[in-house]
Design a protein around this motif. Structure first.
Motif, PDB file in Angstrom:
ATOM      1  N   ILE A 281      -0.157  -2.132 -12.144  1.00 12.13           N
ATOM      2  CA  ILE A 281      -0.430  -0.894 -12.869  1.00 12.13           C
ATOM      3  C   ILE A 281       0.522  -0.748 -14.052  1.00 12.13           C
ATOM      4  CG2 ILE A 281      -0.342   1.626 -12.717  1.00 12.13           C
ATOM      5  CD1 ILE A 281      -1.261   1.318  -9.803  1.00 12.13           C
TER       6      ILE A 281
ATOM      7  N   THR B 224      -5.825  -1.803  -5.420  1.00  5.41           N
ATOM      8  CA  THR B 224      -4.537  -1.182  -5.774  1.00  5.41           C
ATOM      9  C   THR B 224      -4.224   0.037  -4.917  1.00  5.41           C
ATOM     10  OG1 THR B 224      -5.556   0.229  -7.458  1.00  5.41           O
ATOM     11  CG2 THR B 224      -4.810  -1.953  -8.159  1.00  5.41           C
TER      12      THR B 224
ATOM     13  N   PHE C  36       1.563  -1.809  -7.623  1.00  5.68           N
ATOM     14  CA  PHE C  36       2.374  -0.981  -8.518  1.00  5.68           C
ATOM     15  C   PHE C  36       2.760  -1.763  -9.770  1.00  5.68           C
ATOM     16  CE2 PHE C  36       6.582   0.520  -9.948  1.00  5.68           C
ATOM     17  CZ  PHE C  36       6.251   1.822 -10.275  1.00  5.68           C
TER      18      PHE C  36
ATOM     19  N   ALA D 224      -7.752   4.238 -10.393  1.00  4.67           N
ATOM     20  CA  ALA D 224      -7.857   2.910 -11.007  1.00  4.67           C
ATOM     21  C   ALA D 224      -9.271   2.673 -11.526  1.00  4.67           C
ATOM     22  CB  ALA D 224      -7.487   1.834  -9.997  1.00  4.67           C
TER      23      ALA D 224
ATOM     24  N   ASN E 219      -5.299   2.877  -5.428  1.00  2.00           N
ATOM     25  CA  ASN E 219      -5.064   3.915  -6.432  1.00  2.00           C
ATOM     26  C   ASN E 219      -6.401   4.563  -6.763  1.00  2.00           C
ATOM     27  OD1 ASN E 219      -4.507   5.500  -8.630  1.00  2.00           O
ATOM     28  ND2 ASN E 219      -3.575   3.883  -9.847  1.00  2.00           N
TER      29      ASN E 219
ATOM     30  N   GLN F 223      -9.965   0.149  -7.194  1.00  2.00           N
ATOM     31  CA  GLN F 223      -9.423   1.248  -6.393  1.00  2.00           C
ATOM     32  C   GLN F 223      -9.042   0.789  -4.992  1.00  2.00           C
ATOM     33  OE1 GLN F 223     -12.419   4.320  -6.710  1.00  2.00           O
ATOM     34  NE2 GLN F 223     -12.178   4.424  -8.942  1.00  2.00           N
TER      35      GLN F 223
END
Length: 346
Positions: A165, A98, A162, A103, A100, A95
């Motif tokens: 992912i 990224t 990105f 994640a 994100n 997390q």
């Protein structure tokens, strides 16, 4: 006078916050110890705490309860603790790396790669032991993570969050289709691996724990050493570079840690969801976004959570049990929804 005293308030506040964070670590450690002791004590046949202590301090191989504790329950509790700590730390790193919030270890296709390797080993080689599952799972996880990183490195900018992912999602779907095909074509393979695929810590022995322990210890130890760098990187690569940090080596080390931790965890217990997704979010309510604190707390809370969930899965379905992967989904799903709602309100 006021101008002189004003800076003392934030400094005092920081000291109080630091004291609370320091105090929280031993509290979490005690909670983990209690969870492990409960895991050893409760099960299909409850064993009194005195017998548990006797089996640890003065093991008697002629005592059936001592044998149950030493050969079944202690390895099971240690497996759950190691897997919970590893998945929580790997999820927190993912997390941060990224940036994100959704994640987790499945992002790099690690679980899909491990599952394909195990199913393929059973389908083509007739592998049937948990220790062999662990070896193939770890190899499949590492190979898949390398493939995802390679695919995510194509184009300008290298392996951006990105692109990782997108590559992880594509590779996961691709590998999962092969895994499903093998399970559909061979009923024997499905019967062999279905319990492992559901995620379970049952039947693990100390030999398997010893095989995975060096990898997990290396991953957890290294993660604690680079907490400050992960915190800086989580703010953005431009900010990290502006502060003089080389983002490339930090990302490489983080990716290696995630592969080692998630690969060893899947090898030990099969694919287990929600731990790497939920625990870091829960921990950040207390620690904030400083990974120097988030990672050790995630380690302890993740281990306690998975051990506790395993105990609960054994108690509510006695004399049978519910696989730990099913329990984490049942508990983690609603908890994650609640966490998201709390974050949105904030």
């Amino acid at each position: 006078m006021c101008a002189t005293l004003a800076p003392a308030k934030p400094a005092a506040s920081r000291r109080r916050a630091l004291s609370v964070l320091l105090l929280g670590l031993p509290v979490c450690g005690v909670a983990l110890a209690l969870a492990v002791f409960s895991s050893i004590t409760f099960g299909a046949a409850d064993i009194d705490p005195h017998t548990v202590l006797q089996s640890i301090l003065a093991f008697n191989p002629a005592n059936t309860q001592h044998l149950i504790i030493q050969t079944l329950r202690i390895p099971r509790a240690l497996t759950a603790a190691l897997v919970g700590a590893s998945l929580a730390v790997a999820g927190a790193i993912m997390q941060g790396l990224t940036r994100n919030p959704l994640a987790d270890t499945g992002l790099l296709g690690i679980e899909a790669g491990a599952a394909l390797a195990v199913v393929g080993a059973v389908y083509f080689l007739g592998v049937s032991t948990l220790s062999a599952y662990a070896l193939f799972a770890f190899a499949g996880a590492a190979a898949t993570a390398g493939l995802v990183y390679l695919l995510g490195s194509f184009g300008r900018g290298g392996a951006t969050p990105f692109k990782l992912i997108i590559a992880g999602a594509a590779v996961t779907a691709f590998l999962a289709s092969f895994t499903t095909a093998m399970l559909l074509f061979d009923q024997r393979t499905y019967e062999e691996v279905r319990f492992w695929l559901a995620g379970s810590v049952a039947g693990r022995d100390m030999a398997m724990v010893r095989q995975a322990l060096p990898f997990i210890a290396l991953g957890l130890g290294t993660s604690l050493l680079i907490g400050r760098q992960i915190t800086t990187l989580s703010l953005g690569e431009d900010i990290a570079r502006g502060l003089g940090q080389s983002a490339g080596w930090v990302k490489a080390v983080c990716a290696a840690i995630v592969v080692v931790l998630a690969g060893a965890s899947v090898a030990l217990a099969g694919p287990i969801g929600f731990v790497g997704l939920v625990i870091p979010h829960a921990v950040r309510f207390f620690t904030g976004n400083d990974y120097r604190w988030t990672l050790p707390y995630a380690m302890l809370v993740g281990a306690t959570f998975l051990v506790g969930v395993d105990v609960l899965g054994r108690l509510i379905a006695r004399p049978n049990e519910i696989a730990i992967g099913v329990m984490t989904a049942l508990i983690g799903g609603p908890v994650f929804v609640a966490l998201v709602r709390l974050k949105v309100k904030r």
